[in-house]
Design an enzyme around this catalytic site. Structure first.
Site, PDB file in Angstrom:
ATOM      1  N   GLU A   1     -38.889 -31.617  51.828  1.00  0.00           N
ATOM      2  CA  GLU A   1     -37.702 -32.476  51.930  1.00  0.00           C
ATOM      3  C   GLU A   1     -36.752 -32.052  53.047  1.00  0.00           C
ATOM      4  O   GLU A   1     -35.999 -32.863  53.585  1.00  0.00           O
ATOM      5  CB  GLU A   1     -36.954 -32.542  50.595  1.00  0.00           C
ATOM      6  CG  GLU A   1     -37.720 -33.284  49.497  1.00  0.00           C
ATOM      7  CD  GLU A   1     -38.705 -32.409  48.731  1.00  0.00           C
ATOM      8  OE1 GLU A   1     -38.973 -31.260  49.174  1.00  0.00           O
ATOM      9  OE2 GLU A   1     -39.216 -32.868  47.686  1.00  0.00           O
TER      10      GLU A   1
ATOM     11  N   PHE B   1     -35.091 -31.064  32.526  1.00  0.00           N
ATOM     12  CA  PHE B   1     -36.119 -30.728  33.508  1.00  0.00           C
ATOM     13  C   PHE B   1     -35.737 -31.300  34.877  1.00  0.00           C
ATOM     14  O   PHE B   1     -35.426 -32.478  34.998  1.00  0.00           O
ATOM     15  CB  PHE B   1     -37.481 -31.280  33.054  1.00  0.00           C
ATOM     16  CG  PHE B   1     -38.574 -31.011  34.051  1.00  0.00           C
ATOM     17  CD1 PHE B   1     -38.955 -29.701  34.355  1.00  0.00           C
ATOM     18  CD2 PHE B   1     -39.201 -32.050  34.711  1.00  0.00           C
ATOM     19  CE1 PHE B   1     -39.949 -29.450  35.289  1.00  0.00           C
ATOM     20  CE2 PHE B   1     -40.204 -31.806  35.641  1.00  0.00           C
ATOM     21  CZ  PHE B   1     -40.578 -30.501  35.931  1.00  0.00           C
ATOM     22  N   GLN B   2     -35.742 -30.470  35.871  1.00  0.00           N
ATOM     23  CA  GLN B   2     -35.401 -30.823  37.257  1.00  0.00           C
ATOM     24  C   GLN B   2     -34.000 -31.407  37.382  1.00  0.00           C
ATOM     25  O   GLN B   2     -33.750 -32.291  38.210  1.00  0.00           O
ATOM     26  CB  GLN B   2     -36.453 -31.775  37.850  1.00  0.00           C
ATOM     27  CG  GLN B   2     -37.802 -31.065  37.998  1.00  0.00           C
ATOM     28  CD  GLN B   2     -38.801 -31.808  38.862  1.00  0.00           C
ATOM     29  OE1 GLN B   2     -38.813 -33.023  38.893  1.00  0.00           O
ATOM     30  NE2 GLN B   2     -39.654 -31.055  39.548  1.00  0.00           N
TER      31      GLN B   2
ATOM     32  N   LYS C   1     -32.091 -41.901  36.837  1.00  0.00           N
ATOM     33  CA  LYS C   1     -33.338 -42.638  36.638  1.00  0.00           C
ATOM     34  C   LYS C   1     -33.089 -43.929  35.847  1.00  0.00           C
ATOM     35  O   LYS C   1     -33.639 -44.988  36.177  1.00  0.00           O
ATOM     36  CB  LYS C   1     -34.348 -41.741  35.906  1.00  0.00           C
ATOM     37  CG  LYS C   1     -35.753 -42.297  35.921  1.00  0.00           C
ATOM     38  CD  LYS C   1     -36.761 -41.247  35.461  1.00  0.00           C
ATOM     39  CE  LYS C   1     -38.175 -41.775  35.586  1.00  0.00           C
ATOM     40  NZ  LYS C   1     -39.176 -40.765  35.215  1.00  0.00           N
TER      41      LYS C   1
ATOM     42  N   MET D   1     -34.164 -14.345  69.838  1.00  0.00           N
ATOM     43  CA  MET D   1     -32.708 -14.247  69.996  1.00  0.00           C
ATOM     44  C   MET D   1     -32.148 -13.069  69.193  1.00  0.00           C
ATOM     45  O   MET D   1     -31.217 -12.390  69.638  1.00  0.00           O
ATOM     46  CB  MET D   1     -32.042 -15.566  69.572  1.00  0.00           C
ATOM     47  CG  MET D   1     -30.559 -15.623  69.866  1.00  0.00           C
ATOM     48  SD  MET D   1     -30.182 -15.311  71.598  1.00  0.00           S
ATOM     49  CE  MET D   1     -30.093 -16.978  72.240  1.00  0.00           C
TER      50      MET D   1
END
Ligand SMILES: Cc1ncc(C[n+]2csc(CCOP(=O)(O)OP(=O)(O)O)c2C)c(N)n1
Length: 570
Positions: free
Chosen positions: A50, A112-113, A162, A474
């Site tokens: 993502e 959950f999640q 949802k 760097m």
């Protein structure tokens, strides 16, 4: 009108905002939206992580000038977006990120999640929303786009439960202008202030314009050129302002700041007037604030009032769209030229050209600067270049001369390694016919190399240059300069990048001498598919000049002449 599900409304609302492509990854809490996607005309690009979706949306937004859209599920999907959102926030890039959320009845139960993503992203979004009803989706999407693109642009997150996606209602789409209490994005510079600014410009003997990202974003390059032609003021640029004024113009000085050219920083220190256009006096640009251009009056043209006097106190603030501000300022200023001042700046350049690594005989060694210079020459400076973060980013800024805006995409404010590859995929969708080069270090490339699969699946054509120095370059450079050369966790082992490309069905090439650069670049350009070139460059070269963090702009570390001599000896 017939009833629609929240998920259907989401895609319809996005379509009404002009969205034609989104970048995302599915999961449980966003499944209703993904189901409705199948019936939408909007193209979806399946990413591999993502973070990549947010950077793709970002690259798309920077090049197209429109809002970029990323989509993810709840919990880990949403938190994976965070780095990309923060990157867009620091560089003022308009994004709308849509996340699924657990059903509203589960919120706060550690379901959950479940992650409180509006809480997590509060400080790194311009605004965010939690939507729990289908009836609120259309209005929220409209507002989100308005907030993202109006005023100083930035990322907005819309978290949709949802059950809101599953419910049905009759949608209400509005074409009326959006009004939000307490949000006033439009400002206009006051006439009195414009007159004071014009007086300062007319009186200045040693003026310098500082061109920032705002010039690029506001499409103000033509007006800036008119201002320069009329007033004779030379232009220095920030990293994100590169291309805002043509690099090959006689009055273009080049990049300022930590890795800016020494003469540019010196000119800023000697200036009696700075005209800052769409830039925010970042610490990488000013060096030590107490010593920054102390003899100069300062005019600050900036859209965001919060930036005025934040880092540097200014004499005149012109708050408003930088394009409108220049337009209003132009008739008020006198025609001038600054021969003596320009001559002084040329004198400051001094031996810089001699020290310039690109002038060095290669002697069998391949310097990153050679690669940048040759790329610039072969592409005639016309490519769209997307860089990652580190030494290669600075070398690109120094040696690839950008004459046009929106042809350099790079993470400036957050300095996000892993940005380049996904951002270039997004840029491809905004500029289907541009020649695009990704320039990444061996370290940063590995952070998001999984997106090679996205390139393969979507059939995207990019040219990828890995500047492979075997170090986190760097950081190694800082260790060399400021930590007695103690290389802690910077030597870096990489996979065989050529084989990695091949494993993805892409073409790979390796280059280790200067002679091989041009043929490899030509081959990549001629190929229909994506080509990755592994440039094996000098391992312990450093970016010069350099203003050490916290030092004054003119206290620069210069390239030691021993390197010049060594190369000349060969
Ligand atoms: C996500 C992230 N982690 C760490 C850093 C700190 N950092 C800045 S530059 C750099 C080294 C980059 O190495 P590489 O990608 O090989 O590029 P090079 O500097 O060698 O060109 C690191 C670790 C960062 N900017 N971003």
């Amino acid at each position: 009108m017939t009833a629609r599900t929240g998920a259907q409304i989401l895609w319809e609302a996005l379509h009404r905002e002009g969205v034609r492509v989104v970048f995302g990854y599915p999961g449980g809490a966003i499944m209703p939206a993904y189901d409705a996607l199948l019936d939408s005309e909007i193209r979806h690009v399946l990413v591999r992580h993502e973070q990549g979706a947010a950077h793709m949306a970002d690259g798309y937004a920077r090049v197209s000038g429109n809002v970029g859209v990323a989509i993810a599920t709840s919990g880990p999907g949403a938190t994976n977006l965070v780095t990309g959102i923060a990157t867009a926030m620091l560089d003022s890039v308009p994004l709308v990120c849509i996340t699924g959320q657990v059903a509203s009845r589960f919120i706060g139960s550690d379901a959950f999640q479940e992650t409180d993503i509006t809480g997590v992203t509060l400080p790194i979004t311009k605004h965010n929303y939690l939507v729990t009803r289908a009836a609120d989706i259309a209005k929220t999407i409209r507002e989100a786009f308005y907030v993202a693109r109006s005023g100083r642009p930035g990322p907005v997150l819309v978290d949709i439960t949802k059950d809101a996606q599953q419910q049905s209602c009759v949608p209400e789409y509005s074409d009326q202008p959006v009004r939000m209490r307490g949000y006033r994005p439009d400002h206009q510079a006051r006439h009195d202030d414009l007159k004071r600014a014009a007086e300062l410009i007319d009186r200045a003997e040693r003026p310098v314009i500082l061109c920032g990202h705002g010039i690029v974003r506001a499409d103000a390059t033509t007006l800036l050129r008119a201002l320069v032609v009329k007033t004779g003021m030379p232009v220095a640029s920030t990293l994100l302002g590169l291309g805002g004024f043509p690099a090959t113009h006689a009055l273009s000085l080049g990049m300022m700041g930590m890795h800016g050219e020494a003469w540019v920083n010196q000119a800023i220190q000697e200036a009696d007037l700075l005209v800052a256009l769409g830039m925010r006096f970042d610490d990488r640009v000013t060096g030590k604030l107490e010593t920054f251009a102390t003899g100069a009056k300062k005019i600050h043209c900036e859209l965001d009032p919060a930036e005025i006097n934040k880092n540097v106190r200014v004499d005149v603030a012109l708050v408003g769209d930088v394009r409108e501000t220049i337009e209003a300022l132009l008739p008020l200023v006198e025609a001038r030229d600054h021969h003596a001042w320009i001559a002084r700046i040329s004198e400051l350049k001094g031996d810089a050209a001699v020290r310039d690594i690109q002038q060095l005989p290669p002697g069998g060694r391949l310097f990153a600067a050679h690669v940048m210079h040759d790329l610039w020459r072969i592409t005639e400076g016309k490519a769209l270049v997307v860089t990652d973060v580190g030494q290669h980013q600075m070398w690109e800024a120094q040696y690839y001369k950008h004459d046009h805006p929106k042809k350099l995409v790079t993470s400036g404010g957050l300095g996000t390694m892993g940005f380049a590859l996904p951002a270039a995929i997004g840029a491809r969708f905004a500029a289907p016919s541009d020649e695009i080069w990704v320039i990444a270090g061996d370290g940063g490339f590995q952070m998001t190399a999984c997106e090679l699969s996205t390139i393969a699946q979507e059939g995207v054509k990019l040219n990828i240059a890995i500047i492979n120095n075997g170090y986190l370059g760097m950081v190694r450079q800082w260790q060399q300069f400021f930590y007695n050369g103690r290389y802690s966790a910077t030597p870096l082992k990489s996979p065989d990048f050529v084989k990695l490309a091949e494993a993805h069905g892409l073409f790979g090439l390796r280059v280790s001498t200067r002679d091989e650069v041009a043929p490899a670049v030509m081959r990549a350009r001629a190929a229909r598919g994506t080509v990755l070139i592994d440039f094996r460059v000098e391992q312990e070269d450093s970016v010069y000049p350099m203003v050490p963090a916290g030092a004054a702009l003119n206290e620069m570390i210069r390239r030691p002449s021993s390197i010049v001599e060594t190369a000349e000896d060969e």
